[in-house]
Design a protein around this motif. Structure first.
Motif, PDB file in Angstrom:
ATOM      1  N   GLU A 120       0.832  -1.210   0.000  1.00 14.94           N
ATOM      2  CA  GLU A 120       0.000   0.000   0.000  1.00 14.94           C
ATOM      3  C   GLU A 120       0.864   1.256   0.000  1.00 14.94           C
ATOM      4  O   GLU A 120       0.495   2.272  -0.591  1.00 14.94           O
ATOM      5  CB  GLU A 120      -0.915   0.012   1.223  1.00 14.94           C
ATOM      6  CG  GLU A 120      -2.008  -1.036   1.210  1.00 14.94           C
ATOM      7  CD  GLU A 120      -2.869  -0.987   2.454  1.00 14.94           C
ATOM      8  OE1 GLU A 120      -4.061  -1.307   2.361  1.00 14.94           O
ATOM      9  OE2 GLU A 120      -2.346  -0.612   3.522  1.00 14.94           O
ATOM     10  N   ILE A 121       2.012   1.200   0.662  1.00 16.09           N
ATOM     11  CA  ILE A 121       2.890   2.369   0.722  1.00 16.09           C
ATOM     12  C   ILE A 121       3.378   2.734  -0.671  1.00 16.09           C
ATOM     13  O   ILE A 121       3.297   3.886  -1.107  1.00 16.09           O
ATOM     14  CB  ILE A 121       4.072   2.102   1.669  1.00 16.09           C
ATOM     15  CG1 ILE A 121       3.568   1.888   3.101  1.00 16.09           C
ATOM     16  CG2 ILE A 121       5.075   3.253   1.612  1.00 16.09           C
ATOM     17  CD1 ILE A 121       4.653   1.522   4.080  1.00 16.09           C
ATOM     18  N   GLY A 122       3.888   1.723  -1.411  1.00 14.03           N
ATOM     19  CA  GLY A 122       4.351   1.984  -2.772  1.00 14.03           C
ATOM     20  C   GLY A 122       3.242   2.460  -3.684  1.00 14.03           C
ATOM     21  O   GLY A 122       3.442   3.350  -4.521  1.00 14.03           O
ATOM     22  N   ALA A 123       2.032   1.898  -3.514  1.00 11.46           N
ATOM     23  CA  ALA A 123       0.897   2.295  -4.349  1.00 11.46           C
ATOM     24  C   ALA A 123       0.516   3.755  -4.103  1.00 11.46           C
ATOM     25  O   ALA A 123       0.239   4.510  -5.041  1.00 11.46           O
ATOM     26  CB  ALA A 123      -0.292   1.378  -4.084  1.00 11.46           C
ATOM     27  N   GLU A 124       0.507   4.184  -2.842  1.00 12.33           N
ATOM     28  CA  GLU A 124       0.157   5.574  -2.534  1.00 12.33           C
ATOM     29  C   GLU A 124       1.243   6.540  -2.995  1.00 12.33           C
ATOM     30  O   GLU A 124       0.946   7.652  -3.428  1.00 12.33           O
ATOM     31  CB  GLU A 124      -0.091   5.735  -1.031  1.00 12.33           C
ATOM     32  CG  GLU A 124      -1.371   5.076  -0.537  1.00 12.33           C
ATOM     33  CD  GLU A 124      -2.619   5.664  -1.178  1.00 12.33           C
ATOM     34  OE1 GLU A 124      -2.584   6.843  -1.590  1.00 12.33           O
ATOM     35  OE2 GLU A 124      -3.626   4.939  -1.271  1.00 12.33           O
ATOM     36  N   LEU A 125       2.496   6.119  -2.920  1.00 12.13           N
ATOM     37  CA  LEU A 125       3.578   6.973  -3.428  1.00 12.13           C
ATOM     38  C   LEU A 125       3.455   7.141  -4.943  1.00 12.13           C
ATOM     39  O   LEU A 125       3.712   8.227  -5.473  1.00 12.13           O
ATOM     40  CB  LEU A 125       4.935   6.373  -3.063  1.00 12.13           C
ATOM     41  CG  LEU A 125       5.353   6.523  -1.591  1.00 12.13           C
ATOM     42  CD1 LEU A 125       6.583   5.676  -1.296  1.00 12.13           C
ATOM     43  CD2 LEU A 125       5.623   7.979  -1.242  1.00 12.13           C
TER      44      LEU A 125
END
Length: 340
Positions: A120-125
């Motif tokens: 989720e972190i990479g997707a939001e970035l």
């Protein structure tokens, strides 16, 4: 002799049949009466209007005997009842609308701030990079910044022929205590699941990583017209990383096993942290990248040394040509430290 009178027996207690007898009948009557009264209370204006309309009709039939004033008065009564009923219904609709609005705000509030884990972190970035022409970063040495964020944002701005502003705040590579403190902090997560790193974090590595981010920022700045870079070097070792775009703030840690935090632009926390980051930059050393001489697509060691000299940030004399080459490679060919 006639037949004896028949006797009928009811089951249950005396005086009550199987259905409860008069006691339940009385209770049912009371329930129906209560429902009727409640219905009359809810629809009082409608009943009044109907009765008034009937009265007006009767008066109209006998208008000559009752007079115009009485008829007009009854008409006003009907209109008033209808208006009162309309207002009550409007109040009900408004209350319902307010309730729906409150529910919507609650759901929006849940989406404004939420925890991020894993991919989720990479997707939001990625979402943050898609449309933003502004990016602010505060963290340790900016490895992910120079490996992913900088090149992707620069490439997108070049394709859109748009301006791009970067604000970068990292550990000062020339500040020995700060580099030592950051290396010690990173080593504390060295054995944590999900935070494997093939290189050990040392004071020297921290310095090289920060130098590489400075070089990467200057190199991209020289190749994108309309790009602005504000670079700050801090004497403190941060424990969190802040990535701020126009639409969101993403707070992460160097340990990938730990959750991050997403804050959207409409939430007060977005503004609060923006002020906090500005205050941090006010206490850091600012580097004017525009003062540095031009770098080739593949800078030589001498160009790299001269670049840092122009910035007032000379490389340590103990750094060999191998060390300088390592900095150039880290700056322009960094690997994503957090691949999905």
């Amino acid at each position: 002799m006639g037949s004896p009178p028949r006797t009928y027996h009811r089951s249950g207690r005396s005086g009550r049949g199987t259905t409860g007898g008069p006691w339940l009948a009385d209770r049912g009557s009371r329930g129906r009466l209560e429902r009727l009264l409640n219905w009359i209370a809810r629809n009082f204006e409608l009943l009044l209007a109907v009765l008034g309309a009937i009265t007006v009709g009767v008066m109209d039939l006998f208008g000559d005997s009752l007079g115009e004033d009485a008829t007009a008065g009854a008409t006003v009564l009907v209109l008033g009842a209808l208006a009162a009923g309309s207002l009550r219904q409007r109040r009900r609709d408004e209350n319902l609308a307010d309730a729906v609005h409150d529910i919507q705000r609650a759901f929006e509030g849940m989406q404004m701030v939420r925890s991020l884990t894993g991919s989720e972190i990479g997707a939001e970035l990625r979402k943050a990079r898609e449309r933003s022409d502004f990016w602010a970063f505060k963290g340790g040495t900016g490895t992910y910044l120079r490996a992913v964020t900088l090149p992707e944002c620069v490439e997108r701005a070049r394709g859109n022929r748009s301006n791009l502003t970067f604000t970068i705040d990292i550990v000062d590579p020339a500040d020995t205590p700060a580099c030592r403190a950051y290396a010690r902090f990173r080593r504390s997560y060295a054995t944590t699941e999900g935070s494997y790193d093939p290189e050990a974090w040392t004071e020297e590595r921290t310095s090289k990583e920060s130098y590489a981010t400075v070089l990467a920022a200057g190199w991209h700045l020289q190749r994108l017209p309309g790009m602005t870079v504000h670079l700050y070097l801090s004497s403190t070792a941060p424990t969190l990383r802040f990535d701020v775009s126009q639409s969101r703030l993403i707070i992460t840690q160097d340990d990938r096993a730990r959750p991050g935090l997403l804050v959207t632009e409409n939430h007060p926390l977005h503004r609060y942290y923006s002020v906090e980051l500005q205050q941090s930059r006010n206490q850091a050393r600012k580097i004017e990248l525009g003062q540095a001489r031009a770098l080739d697509n593949d800078p030589t060691n001498d160009q790299a040394r001269a670049f840092f000299e122009d910035l007032g940030l000379p490389l340590p004399t103990t750094f060999s040509d191998t060390d300088v080459r390592q900095i150039v490679e880290k700056a322009l060919h960094a690997e994503n430290p957090y691949p999905i």
